[in-house]
Design an enzyme around this catalytic site. Structure first.
Site, short mmCIF file in Angstrom:
data_model
loop_
_atom_site.label_atom_id
_atom_site.label_comp_id
_atom_site.label_asym_id
_atom_site.label_seq_id
_atom_site.Cartn_x
_atom_site.Cartn_y
_atom_site.Cartn_z
NE ARG A 144 -4.44 0.48 -5.94
CZ ARG A 144 -5.76 0.46 -6.17
NH1 ARG A 144 -6.54 1.31 -5.52
NH2 ARG A 144 -6.28 -0.41 -6.99
CE LYS A 198 -4.62 -7.44 -3.84
NZ LYS A 198 -5.13 -6.42 -4.79
N GLY A 213 -1.71 -9.64 -17.44
CA GLY A 213 -3.16 -9.49 -17.51
C GLY A 213 -3.92 -10.71 -17.01
N GLY A 215 -14.72 -2.89 -15.84
CA GLY A 215 -15.11 -3.24 -17.20
C GLY A 215 -16.63 -3.17 -17.30
CE1 TYR A 259 -1.56 -15.26 33.04
CE2 TYR A 259 0.15 -15.93 34.58
CZ TYR A 259 -0.38 -15.91 33.29
OH TYR A 259 0.30 -16.53 32.28
CB ALA A 295 -10.22 -11.83 44.91
CB SER A 300 -8.22 -13.57 48.74
OG SER A 300 -9.57 -13.81 48.39
CB ALA A 343 -6.32 -15.45 52.54
NE ARG A 365 -2.03 -16.71 57.02
CZ ARG A 365 -3.32 -16.97 56.93
NH1 ARG A 365 -3.96 -16.81 55.79
NH2 ARG A 365 -3.98 -17.41 57.97
C1 UD1 Z 1 -10.63 -6.70 -13.69
C2 UD1 Z 1 -11.48 -6.85 -14.95
C3 UD1 Z 1 -12.58 -5.80 -14.95
C4 UD1 Z 1 -13.41 -5.90 -13.70
C5 UD1 Z 1 -12.51 -5.79 -12.49
C6 UD1 Z 1 -13.31 -6.06 -11.23
C7 UD1 Z 1 -10.04 -7.71 -16.70
C8 UD1 Z 1 -9.26 -7.36 -17.93
N1 UD1 Z 1 -10.66 -6.70 -16.12
O1 UD1 Z 1 -9.95 -5.48 -13.83
O2 UD1 Z 1 -13.42 -5.97 -16.09
O3 UD1 Z 1 -14.40 -4.90 -13.68
O4 UD1 Z 1 -11.45 -6.75 -12.54
O5 UD1 Z 1 -12.55 -5.77 -10.10
O6 UD1 Z 1 -10.11 -8.84 -16.34
N2 UD1 Z 1 -4.09 -10.88 -11.85
C9 UD1 Z 1 -3.14 -11.86 -12.08
N3 UD1 Z 1 -2.24 -11.67 -13.08
C10 UD1 Z 1 -2.23 -10.55 -13.87
C11 UD1 Z 1 -3.21 -9.56 -13.61
C12 UD1 Z 1 -4.13 -9.77 -12.61
O7 UD1 Z 1 -3.10 -12.88 -11.39
O8 UD1 Z 1 -1.38 -10.45 -14.75
C13 UD1 Z 1 -5.08 -11.10 -10.77
C14 UD1 Z 1 -4.91 -10.11 -9.64
O9 UD1 Z 1 -4.08 -10.64 -8.63
C15 UD1 Z 1 -6.34 -9.93 -9.15
C16 UD1 Z 1 -7.19 -10.18 -10.39
O10 UD1 Z 1 -6.37 -10.87 -11.28
O11 UD1 Z 1 -6.67 -10.90 -8.19
C17 UD1 Z 1 -7.74 -8.91 -11.00
O12 UD1 Z 1 -6.69 -8.11 -11.45
P1 UD1 Z 1 -6.80 -6.54 -11.52
O13 UD1 Z 1 -5.53 -6.01 -12.03
O14 UD1 Z 1 -7.29 -6.01 -10.24
O15 UD1 Z 1 -7.94 -6.34 -12.62
P2 UD1 Z 1 -8.73 -5.01 -12.90
O16 UD1 Z 1 -7.88 -4.13 -13.73
O17 UD1 Z 1 -9.27 -4.46 -11.64
#
Ligand code: UD1
Ligand code: MG
Length: 457
Positions: free
Chosen positions: A17, A24, A78, A140, A348, A362, A387, A405, A422
């Site tokens: 995003r 990022k 995840g 969460g 400058y 100046a 100057s 100057a 000058r």
């Molecule tokens: C996560 C939490 C959620 C919480 C929220 C707060 C989980 C399952 N959920 O959700 O409960 O409220 O953050 O913002 O943990 N990342 C990795 N590898 C991955 C996925 C993520 O390194 O495979 C890193 C991302 O770069 C980021 C962080 O983990 O820095 C969080 O990931 P993101 O996908 O934003 O989690 P959320 O879905 O927002």
């Protein structure tokens, strides 16, 4: 004795995003990468180790983690999967493990410390930092009963009752180092996103007869950065903290909201800063110095009792000694100004050394660039530069010399020398009346010719 802490920083997410070629976590906030803020706040806990989790090929991110080691999460499956990738690097660690996000730069050291302490006090295997969200939709939810955290339910997996819970997961988690391998090893991806959720560690810990807790904090602190708009929000929050810290340290700001600082800006006491001043990276300002309105200052050590601005620009590589005056529309670049030297207006001074007590008039220009290379202008102490002088570098002007100057100085001036670079002035006595008459006649003739032309039409 307190057990040593380890910190795992998750930074393997895609960050799509941001719509950016730059990863990022490397986008700057207060002129340093977002990740550097996360690392600095973690490092303040004096952890035994910090481990970064990065995406494949993220060499720039790995560099930003250095000297801390990084591990690669091969596929983004995840947060739990990411934390699991760090297990190898945590081998032998028995103390608490803090898991933080690389894109949540506002989490303070104080909150991290509070979480670790609360877990230790409660004997909890897992603890999280939570907050009451104004809009909990993306988070969460923390399901708490009798002071214990039962589980965390991701928004997408929550039922109608759970969705009404506003107490939300910040993402910051503290896990007992003796249990982390077994907890993360037991994570499953049987959820709506088909991801390994770190948050499931809570439920798993309880199933293993362990305790889990949630510690409440402020929502503003847990704001993550996913877009440019959120980056701007984080910048504002950090600027407010930096301004507050500067003022608490003895800096006066006429209009704090218009003073922009860098994370590394340093101030002595009784510094006064006017409105609309920007401090780029690597600036330190000595005590009793005044920085007037509309200055842009970067990469300079400024001494004590210095006057800067209004409307001055100081660029990197500069050094400004005690008692110097840098006035309006004066630009310095890689320039050293010795004690008490003055450049009060419109100059400058690039690639220059200005000796102590020297006065730069100046309109002085250090002509440092010949179209191919940069050259230095070295001015001794107690020199007077008149100057509107051009000092064509490379050039040396000796101690106590005087450049008159309007000079274009192309040859070195020895100590105590006077340089005239000058054209000699020619004055004709009593000729002003005759000159006036001549000019009047000429004007009248032009007017007459113009009226004849329009009459002929
Ligand atoms: C996560 C939490 C959620 C919480 C929220 C707060 C989980 C399952 N959920 O959700 O409960 O409220 O953050 O913002 O943990 N990342 C990795 N590898 C991955 C996925 C993520 O390194 O495979 C890193 C991302 O770069 C980021 C962080 O983990 O820095 C969080 O990931 P993101 O996908 O934003 O989690 P959320 O879905 O927002
Ligand atoms: Mg997120």
């Amino acid at each position: 004795m307190k057990s040593p802490i380890a910190v795992v920083v998750l930074a393997a997410g895609a960050g799509t995003r941001m719509k950016s070629a730059l990863p990022k976590v490397l986008h700057p906030l207060a002129n340093r990468p977002m990740l550097a803020h996360v690392l600095a706040n973690a490092a303040a806990l004096k952890p035994a180790r910090i481990v970064g989790v990065i995406a494949p090929g993220a060499t720039e991110v790995a560099k930003a983690f250095a000297p801390h080691p990084t591990v690669v999460q091969k596929r983004p499956l995840g947060t739990g999967h990411a934390a699991r990738a760090a297990l190898g690097a945590l081998e032998g660690h028995r103390g608490p493990v803090l898991v933080v996000f690389g894109d949540a730069p506002l989490v303070t050291t104080a909150s991290l410390r509070k979480l670790v302490a609360a877990c230790a006090r409660a004997g909890a295997a897992v603890g999280v930092l939570g907050f009451v969200a104004r809009d909990p939709t993306p988070y969460g939810r923390l399901i708490v009963e009798d002071g214990e955290l039962l589980r965390i339910v991701e928004s997408k997996d929550a039922d109608a009752t759970e969705r009404t819970v506003a107490f939300s997961n910040s993402g910051v988690m503290c896990i007992d180092g003796k249990l982390i391998a077994s907890l993360l090893g037991a994570l499953r991806n049987d959820n709506s996103k088909r991801e390994f959720y770190l948050t499931d560690a809570v439920r798993l810990a309880r199933e293993a007869g362990q305790k889990a807790i949630a510690v409440a904090g402020e929502e503003a602190e847990f704001q993550g950065v996913n877009s440019r708009a959120e980056l701007a929000v984080a910048e504002q929050a950090l600027q407010q903290r930096l301004r507050a810290a500067a003022m608490a340290g003895g800096v006066t700001m006429t209009d704090p909201g218009t003073v922009w600082l860098s994370a590394d800006t340093k101030f002595g006491t009784d510094v006064r800063i006017g409105p609309n001043v920007r401090f780029g990276p690597a600036v330190s300002v000595g005590s009793d110095t005044v920085i007037n309105a509309f200055c842009d200052i970067e990469g300079v050590r400024i001494g004590r009792g210095v006057l800067v601005g209004p409307f001055a620009r100081i660029r990197p590589g500069s050094e400004v000694a005690d008692g110097v005056h840098i006035g309006n529309f004066v630009e310095l670049k890689a320039t050293r100004m010795g004690k008490g030297a003055k450049a009060n207006h419109l100059a400058y001074l690039g690639d220059s050394d200005i000796g102590a007590g020297s006065n730069i008039g100046a309109g002085t220009i250090a002509v440092n660039y010949d179209g191919y290379g940069k050259h230095r202008t070295v001015i001794g102490p107690d020199v007077f530069i008149g100057s509107n002088s051009s000092l064509v570098a490379p050039l040396k002007v000796g101690r106590g010399a005087n450049v008159t100057a309007g000079s274009v100085v192309t040859e070195d001036v020895p100590a105590d020398g006077v340089a005239f670079g000058r054209a000699r002035q020619v004055t004709k006595k009593g000729r002003a009346t005759a000159l006036r008459a001549k000019l009047q006649d000429r004007a009248a003739a032009a007017k007459k010719a113009a009226s004849e032309r329009s009459g002929n039409k």
